[in-house]
Design a protein around this motif. Structure first.
Motif, PDB file in Angstrom:
ATOM      1  N   GLU A 269       0.851  -1.183   0.000  1.00 38.34           N
ATOM      2  CA  GLU A 269       0.000   0.000   0.000  1.00 38.34           C
ATOM      3  C   GLU A 269       0.891   1.237   0.000  1.00 38.34           C
ATOM      4  OE1 GLU A 269      -3.260   0.296  -0.120  1.00 38.34           O
ATOM      5  OE2 GLU A 269      -3.828  -1.823  -0.029  1.00 38.34           O
ATOM      6  N   THR A 270       1.032   1.861  -1.182  1.00 39.65           N
ATOM      7  CA  THR A 270       1.979   2.973  -1.324  1.00 39.65           C
ATOM      8  C   THR A 270       1.583   4.165  -0.465  1.00 39.65           C
ATOM      9  OG1 THR A 270       2.496   2.271  -3.579  1.00 39.65           O
ATOM     10  CG2 THR A 270       3.073   4.524  -2.968  1.00 39.65           C
ATOM     11  N   GLY A 282       6.708   0.494  -2.021  1.00 38.49           N
ATOM     12  CA  GLY A 282       5.824   1.497  -2.613  1.00 38.49           C
ATOM     13  C   GLY A 282       6.452   2.881  -2.703  1.00 38.49           C
ATOM     14  N   PRO A 283       6.960   3.433  -1.590  1.00 36.52           N
ATOM     15  CA  PRO A 283       7.607   4.753  -1.668  1.00 36.52           C
ATOM     16  C   PRO A 283       8.817   4.777  -2.595  1.00 36.52           C
ATOM     17  CG  PRO A 283       7.070   4.197   0.604  1.00 36.52           C
ATOM     18  CD  PRO A 283       6.818   2.959  -0.207  1.00 36.52           C
ATOM     19  N   LEU A 284       9.521   3.651  -2.701  1.00 36.21           N
ATOM     20  CA  LEU A 284      10.665   3.585  -3.605  1.00 36.21           C
ATOM     21  C   LEU A 284      10.220   3.801  -5.050  1.00 36.21           C
ATOM     22  CD1 LEU A 284      13.727   2.916  -3.874  1.00 36.21           C
ATOM     23  CD2 LEU A 284      13.048   0.540  -4.221  1.00 36.21           C
ATOM     24  N   LEU A 285       9.108   3.192  -5.430  1.00 35.97           N
ATOM     25  CA  LEU A 285       8.588   3.371  -6.779  1.00 35.97           C
ATOM     26  C   LEU A 285       8.168   4.816  -7.009  1.00 35.97           C
ATOM     27  CD1 LEU A 285       7.537   2.369  -9.514  1.00 35.97           C
ATOM     28  CD2 LEU A 285       5.432   1.652  -8.369  1.00 35.97           C
ATOM     29  N   LEU A 286       7.496   5.421  -6.039  1.00 35.87           N
ATOM     30  CA  LEU A 286       7.067   6.813  -6.180  1.00 35.87           C
ATOM     31  C   LEU A 286       8.259   7.743  -6.350  1.00 35.87           C
ATOM     32  CD1 LEU A 286       4.784   8.887  -6.147  1.00 35.87           C
ATOM     33  CD2 LEU A 286       5.003   8.985  -3.658  1.00 35.87           C
ATOM     34  N   GLY A 288      11.143   6.981  -7.604  1.00 38.20           N
ATOM     35  CA  GLY A 288      11.681   6.762  -8.941  1.00 38.20           C
ATOM     36  C   GLY A 288      10.875   7.473 -10.014  1.00 38.20           C
ATOM     37  N   VAL A 289       9.556   7.484  -9.868  1.00 41.07           N
ATOM     38  CA  VAL A 289       8.698   8.183 -10.840  1.00 41.07           C
ATOM     39  C   VAL A 289       8.960   9.682 -10.790  1.00 41.07           C
ATOM     40  CG1 VAL A 289       6.309   8.744 -11.428  1.00 41.07           C
ATOM     41  CG2 VAL A 289       6.917   6.402 -10.817  1.00 41.07           C
ATOM     42  N   GLU A 290       9.075  10.238  -9.589  1.00 44.01           N
ATOM     43  CA  GLU A 290       9.278  11.679  -9.439  1.00 44.01           C
ATOM     44  C   GLU A 290      10.604  12.135 -10.027  1.00 44.01           C
ATOM     45  OE1 GLU A 290       6.729  12.500  -5.328  1.00 44.01           O
ATOM     46  OE2 GLU A 290       8.887  12.093  -5.230  1.00 44.01           O
ATOM     47  N   SER A 291      11.636  11.303  -9.934  1.00 43.06           N
ATOM     48  CA  SER A 291      12.960  11.686 -10.420  1.00 43.06           C
ATOM     49  C   SER A 291      13.252  11.162 -11.826  1.00 43.06           C
ATOM     50  CB  SER A 291      14.035  11.187  -9.453  1.00 43.06           C
ATOM     51  OG  SER A 291      14.022   9.772  -9.384  1.00 43.06           O
ATOM     52  N   GLN A 292      12.238  10.539 -12.472  1.00 43.02           N
ATOM     53  CA  GLN A 292      12.405   9.965 -13.807  1.00 43.02           C
ATOM     54  C   GLN A 292      13.562   8.972 -13.851  1.00 43.02           C
ATOM     55  OE1 GLN A 292      11.853  14.070 -15.965  1.00 43.02           O
ATOM     56  NE2 GLN A 292      11.412  12.477 -17.446  1.00 43.02           N
ATOM     57  N   ASP A 293      13.642   8.161 -12.823  1.00 47.77           N
ATOM     58  CA  ASP A 293      14.661   7.113 -12.731  1.00 47.77           C
ATOM     59  C   ASP A 293      14.177   5.927 -13.563  1.00 47.77           C
ATOM     60  OD1 ASP A 293      16.697   5.436 -12.005  1.00 47.77           O
ATOM     61  OD2 ASP A 293      16.600   5.932  -9.868  1.00 47.77           O
ATOM     62  N   PHE A 300      10.664  -2.034 -11.830  1.00 50.29           N
ATOM     63  CA  PHE A 300       9.601  -2.243 -10.857  1.00 50.29           C
ATOM     64  C   PHE A 300       8.311  -2.654 -11.554  1.00 50.29           C
ATOM     65  CE2 PHE A 300       9.265  -1.096  -6.292  1.00 50.29           C
ATOM     66  CZ  PHE A 300       8.007  -1.620  -6.069  1.00 50.29           C
ATOM     67  N   VAL A 301       7.933  -1.907 -12.588  1.00 49.96           N
ATOM     68  CA  VAL A 301       6.695  -2.223 -13.318  1.00 49.96           C
ATOM     69  C   VAL A 301       6.794  -3.582 -13.991  1.00 49.96           C
ATOM     70  CG1 VAL A 301       5.191  -1.503 -15.204  1.00 49.96           C
ATOM     71  CG2 VAL A 301       6.116   0.204 -13.648  1.00 49.96           C
ATOM     72  N   LEU A 302       7.959  -3.901 -14.537  1.00 46.61           N
ATOM     73  CA  LEU A 302       8.130  -5.194 -15.194  1.00 46.61           C
ATOM     74  C   LEU A 302       8.006  -6.339 -14.188  1.00 46.61           C
ATOM     75  CD1 LEU A 302       8.764  -6.654 -17.846  1.00 46.61           C
ATOM     76  CD2 LEU A 302      11.190  -6.500 -17.252  1.00 46.61           C
ATOM     77  N   ILE A 303       8.590  -6.181 -13.001  1.00 45.10           N
ATOM     78  CA  ILE A 303       8.485  -7.219 -11.968  1.00 45.10           C
ATOM     79  C   ILE A 303       7.035  -7.413 -11.555  1.00 45.10           C
ATOM     80  CG2 ILE A 303       9.049  -7.762  -9.568  1.00 45.10           C
ATOM     81  CD1 ILE A 303      11.787  -6.468 -10.052  1.00 45.10           C
TER      82      ILE A 303
END
Length: 333
Positions: A269-270, A282-286, A288-293, A300-303
């Motif tokens: 639950e992010t 969850g926060p790790l993914l967020l 990454g999205v914010e920094s365009q990593d 993450f999405v592929l996993i």
């Protein structure tokens, strides 16, 4: 059944390739890249980055390569070496290390929440269906609607305040400050257990409420079917009749959703993790999205997509094992 498995595995491979390509396209759609994000952050601090620095960073991270060259570099590393690339935002640490560092706590939290929801919801749902329109049924229905209606983040804030105000427990996180960076020992395990109950309760309330409603509806649909009436007319004890036939059939929809559990075990639950400062994925993914990593987000999405596809296959097999009607259909196909 074997032909079914072969077809599904073939479709899984094609699906995962399409998902990987679509994912890489989507994470490259926003204007700019990671270096542009760094430049914007430097500008906000009043610092300047010259063109040579910018081009050097783009060359170092491979951002100056064509799109398909970047995609092939990423996907070939995964296929042949299980290398998910390096994270731009975490000092070029391997993406796999970043994700797996947090998977353990995410997995444990999700499993505990799921077991809590099932242990509470199934007995209440069965009782609510068997005692339809009783006081207990109305009570379960009321709390079920409340549990689904109250936002989880609001409940988290309320319970965190109560825990800090009346029980002296540090708000948020899974560890007390003295155990945050400590090595694993009995004290740290007990500290984790003392903090774990709150996120399990918060995340589990909504799932418990929904499961109660689904269990009740499915069981009510089975209780008055001819096979139940015939078994009751033959004198089969009510509790044995209930558990052997209608309860078993009413649980089939839960087996069909087993496939959703695998990605949920990893993603968690992010929003709740952010509100409660939980060290999950969850926060790790967020971030990454914010920094365009791109490698972090894409991996993450592929996993999660791979877990969804594999989980769906396992769900179909579990459903075939649980319900003979579906098993015969697979064997006939």
């Amino acid at each position: 059944m074997l032909s079914f498995l072969v077809r599904r595995v073939g479709l899984m491979v094609v699906t995962l390739w399409a998902v990987s390509l679509a994912t890489f396209v989507i994470i490259n759609l926003p204007p700019g890249d990671y270096v542009d994000t760094l430049q914007a952050q430097a500008d906000a601090r009043g610092e300047l980055m010259n063109d040579d620095q910018i081009e050097g960073l783009r060359s170092r991270y491979g951002l100056d390569e064509p799109f398909f060259a970047q995609y092939w570099k990423w996907i070939s590393g995964i296929i042949f070496h299980l290398d998910f690339g390096q994270s731009f935002g975490y000092e070029m640490r391997p993406v796999g290390d970043l994700i797996w560092d947090r998977v353990g706590l995410s997995f444990f939290l999700s499993i505990s929440t799921m077991l809590f929801a099932w242990a509470v919801a199934f007995p209440i749902g069965i009782y609510s269906a068997v005692r339809q329109y009783s006081a207990g049924d109305y009570t379960a229905t009321f709390f079920g609607f409340v549990g689904m209606a109250v936002p989880e983040f609001m409940l988290a804030l309320i319970l965190m305040y109560i825990g800090m105000r009346y029980f002296g427990q540090s708000p948020g996180g899974l560890f007390s400050p003295e155990y945050q960076d400590a090595a694993w020992n009995l004290g740290k395990v007990l500290d984790l257990a003392s903090h774990m109950w709150l996120p399990i309760l918060i995340i589990g309330i909504s799932g418990t409420a929904a499961t109660i409603r689904i269990t009740r509806a499915n069981l009510l649909d089975e209780l008055f079917k001819p096979y139940v009436v015939a078994a009751r007319a033959k004198g089969l004890p009510e509790w044995k009749l209930l558990l052997k036939y209608p309860v078993r059939m009413s649980l089939s929809p839960f087996f069909s959703t087993v496939g959703w559990l695998l990605p949920a075990l990893i993603s968690g639950e992010t929003i709740i993790s952010i509100v409660m400062s939980l060290p999950t994925t969850g926060p790790l993914l967020l971030t990454g999205v914010e920094s365009q990593d791109m490698y972090l987000v894409g991996s993450f999405v592929l996993i999660l997509s791979a877990l969804t596809v594999v989980g769906t296959l396992l769900s179909d097999l579990a459903l075939a094992w649980w319900d003979p009607r579906i098993r015969h259909r697979y064997e006939g196909g």
